[in-house]
Design a protein around this motif. Structure first.
Motif, PDB file in Angstrom:
ATOM      1  N   SER A 156       0.830  -1.209   0.000  1.00 34.80           N
ATOM      2  CA  SER A 156       0.000   0.000   0.000  1.00 34.80           C
ATOM      3  C   SER A 156       0.862   1.255   0.000  1.00 34.80           C
ATOM      4  O   SER A 156       0.546   2.237  -0.681  1.00 34.80           O
ATOM      5  CB  SER A 156      -0.922  -0.003   1.226  1.00 34.80           C
ATOM      6  OG  SER A 156      -1.896  -1.017   1.137  1.00 34.80           O
ATOM      7  N   SER A 159       0.658   3.703  -3.158  1.00 31.69           N
ATOM      8  CA  SER A 159       0.103   5.029  -2.864  1.00 31.69           C
ATOM      9  C   SER A 159       1.137   6.124  -3.086  1.00 31.69           C
ATOM     10  O   SER A 159       0.830   7.169  -3.666  1.00 31.69           O
ATOM     11  CB  SER A 159      -0.406   5.078  -1.423  1.00 31.69           C
ATOM     12  OG  SER A 159      -1.434   4.137  -1.228  1.00 31.69           O
ATOM     13  N   TRP A 192      -4.683   5.779  -1.062  1.00 31.85           N
ATOM     14  CA  TRP A 192      -4.457   4.849   0.043  1.00 31.85           C
ATOM     15  C   TRP A 192      -5.719   4.043   0.349  1.00 31.85           C
ATOM     16  O   TRP A 192      -5.641   2.884   0.736  1.00 31.85           O
ATOM     17  CB  TRP A 192      -4.003   5.634   1.271  1.00 31.85           C
ATOM     18  CG  TRP A 192      -3.694   4.785   2.475  1.00 31.85           C
ATOM     19  CD1 TRP A 192      -4.507   4.517   3.531  1.00 31.85           C
ATOM     20  CD2 TRP A 192      -2.467   4.098   2.749  1.00 31.85           C
ATOM     21  NE1 TRP A 192      -3.884   3.713   4.443  1.00 31.85           N
ATOM     22  CE2 TRP A 192      -2.623   3.440   3.991  1.00 31.85           C
ATOM     23  CE3 TRP A 192      -1.256   3.982   2.073  1.00 31.85           C
ATOM     24  CZ2 TRP A 192      -1.616   2.672   4.561  1.00 31.85           C
ATOM     25  CZ3 TRP A 192      -0.244   3.207   2.647  1.00 31.85           C
ATOM     26  CH2 TRP A 192      -0.426   2.575   3.868  1.00 31.85           C
ATOM     27  N   ASP A 232      -7.703  -2.057  -7.107  1.00 31.81           N
ATOM     28  CA  ASP A 232      -6.663  -2.973  -6.644  1.00 31.81           C
ATOM     29  C   ASP A 232      -7.175  -4.410  -6.584  1.00 31.81           C
ATOM     30  O   ASP A 232      -6.413  -5.360  -6.799  1.00 31.81           O
ATOM     31  CB  ASP A 232      -6.154  -2.545  -5.267  1.00 31.81           C
ATOM     32  CG  ASP A 232      -5.426  -1.205  -5.306  1.00 31.81           C
ATOM     33  OD1 ASP A 232      -5.082  -0.766  -6.424  1.00 31.81           O
ATOM     34  OD2 ASP A 232      -5.217  -0.609  -4.243  1.00 31.81           O
ATOM     35  N   THR A 258      -2.803  -5.211  -1.547  1.00 36.01           N
ATOM     36  CA  THR A 258      -2.676  -4.031  -0.694  1.00 36.01           C
ATOM     37  C   THR A 258      -3.466  -4.277   0.591  1.00 36.01           C
ATOM     38  O   THR A 258      -4.267  -5.205   0.673  1.00 36.01           O
ATOM     39  CB  THR A 258      -3.219  -2.772  -1.402  1.00 36.01           C
ATOM     40  OG1 THR A 258      -4.586  -2.989  -1.764  1.00 36.01           O
ATOM     41  CG2 THR A 258      -2.398  -2.456  -2.642  1.00 36.01           C
ATOM     42  N   ASN A 314      -5.855  -2.641   1.942  1.00 33.85           N
ATOM     43  CA  ASN A 314      -7.306  -2.497   1.779  1.00 33.85           C
ATOM     44  C   ASN A 314      -7.945  -3.785   1.260  1.00 33.85           C
ATOM     45  O   ASN A 314      -8.984  -4.218   1.748  1.00 33.85           O
ATOM     46  CB  ASN A 314      -7.623  -1.360   0.796  1.00 33.85           C
ATOM     47  CG  ASN A 314      -7.754  -0.037   1.502  1.00 33.85           C
ATOM     48  OD1 ASN A 314      -8.229   0.029   2.609  1.00 33.85           O
ATOM     49  ND2 ASN A 314      -7.312   1.013   0.856  1.00 33.85           N
ATOM     50  N   LEU A 350      -3.902   0.864   8.825  1.00 37.72           N
ATOM     51  CA  LEU A 350      -4.366   1.505   7.593  1.00 37.72           C
ATOM     52  C   LEU A 350      -4.521   3.016   7.757  1.00 37.72           C
ATOM     53  O   LEU A 350      -4.284   3.778   6.820  1.00 37.72           O
ATOM     54  CB  LEU A 350      -5.696   0.880   7.173  1.00 37.72           C
ATOM     55  CG  LEU A 350      -6.275   1.302   5.824  1.00 37.72           C
ATOM     56  CD1 LEU A 350      -5.346   0.879   4.693  1.00 37.72           C
ATOM     57  CD2 LEU A 350      -7.646   0.694   5.623  1.00 37.72           C
TER      58      LEU A 350
END
Length: 276
Positions: free
Chosen positions: A77, A81, A209, A215, A226, A228, A252
């Motif tokens: 991530s 990002s 993010w 993704d 990632t 998420n 996160l």
């Protein structure tokens, strides 16, 4: 009269405090439960026993049948990002400088097209973009998550409006000194735009993010997930581990909070400009 004003001010303070508590409490609840003993997670509003077991579980990869790469997902991530945000910032600055400070045929047409495109829902381009990524061989790579997010029309719009407010005398003086447009852009204009840059950076980074759908589409292997995407998969086989779920959620949010605290002053200055 004075008493009524004080009562009105006190009432506003009370309402503001209550609203603040309502807004902040869900996050505090998440943080507290990420450190709570597992037998108290979601059992109490405020846990009375705390431990690092949830974080140890994450750092150890989990103890279910198929351990998942939580820490790898976190760094994925960060890479995705940061890479996407840097590219969006660079392309935003370059396009905005051309629209704001350079005269060329069709400039207003390009500007209008950008404004028009901003009203298009991003999901409309989801399928064709995915097919392009797949056909050029970028599927299940970092580039599949970074390149399609390499430009933000919102960043172009914000930078364009800010650059137009910069006096042309600075540009002309730099040209007299022999500076090229690229040098003027990065050595004159951009240093004068720190406040709006902080606003754009924070919003772009936060948006990238928290990206989930894209993704999920372009990543297949566990090592490329990632955070998420990995969190979205917790509600299946990981549904019985709420403590680690809270801990992963805290991880996160951590980079966003750190970045906001670091850029808080410039962010406030930039927001004042955008609200004018």
């Amino acid at each position: 009269m004075v008493g009524s004003k004080k009562n009105g001010l006190l009432l506003r303070y009370i309402v503001a405090i209550v609203l603040l508590i309502i807004m902040v409490f869900p996050y505090l609840y998440m943080v507290l439960n990420s450190f709570a003993a597992w037998d108290q997670v979601d059992k109490r509003v405020i846990p009375t026993e705390f431990s690092l077991r949830s974080y140890q579980w994450l750092f150890g990869g989990g103890d279910v049948a198929i351990p998942r790469p939580w820490i790898q997902a976190f760094f994925n991530s960060v890479i995705v990002s940061a890479g996407s945000t840097v590219l969006m910032m660079v392309t935003g600055v370059m396009v905005a400088y051309a629209l704001a400070k350079m005269n060329f045929k069709g400039r207003e047409t390009v500007n209008n097209l950008i404004l028009f495109q901003m009203f298009f829902p991003a999901i409309i381009l989801l399928v064709p973009t995915f097919l392009i990524v797949q056909n050029v061989g970028l599927y299940d790579t970092y580039w599949a998550m970074i390149i399609p997010k390499a430009m933000s029309l919102w960043a172009v719009f914000m930078y364009t409006n800010f650059f137009r407010a910069i006096p042309d005398t600075f540009i002309e003086a730099a040209k007299l000194d022999g500076a090229s447009n690229l040098q003027i852009m990065f050595k004159v204009v951009l240093p004068m735009s720190k406040s709006i840059t902080a606003v754009i950076f924070l919003f772009l980074f936060m948006e990238r993010w928290t990206e989930l759908l894209w993704d999920m589409l372009v990543v297949r292997s566990d090592q490329m997930l990632t955070l998420n995407v990995l969190l979205s998969q917790m509600f299946g086989p990981y549904g019985g581990y709420p403590g680690p779920m809270y801990a992963a959620s805290v991880l996160l949010t951590l980079p966003i909070i750190i970045l906001f605290l670091f850029f808080a002053k410039k962010f406030q200055e930039g927001m004042q400009f955008t609200l004018k």
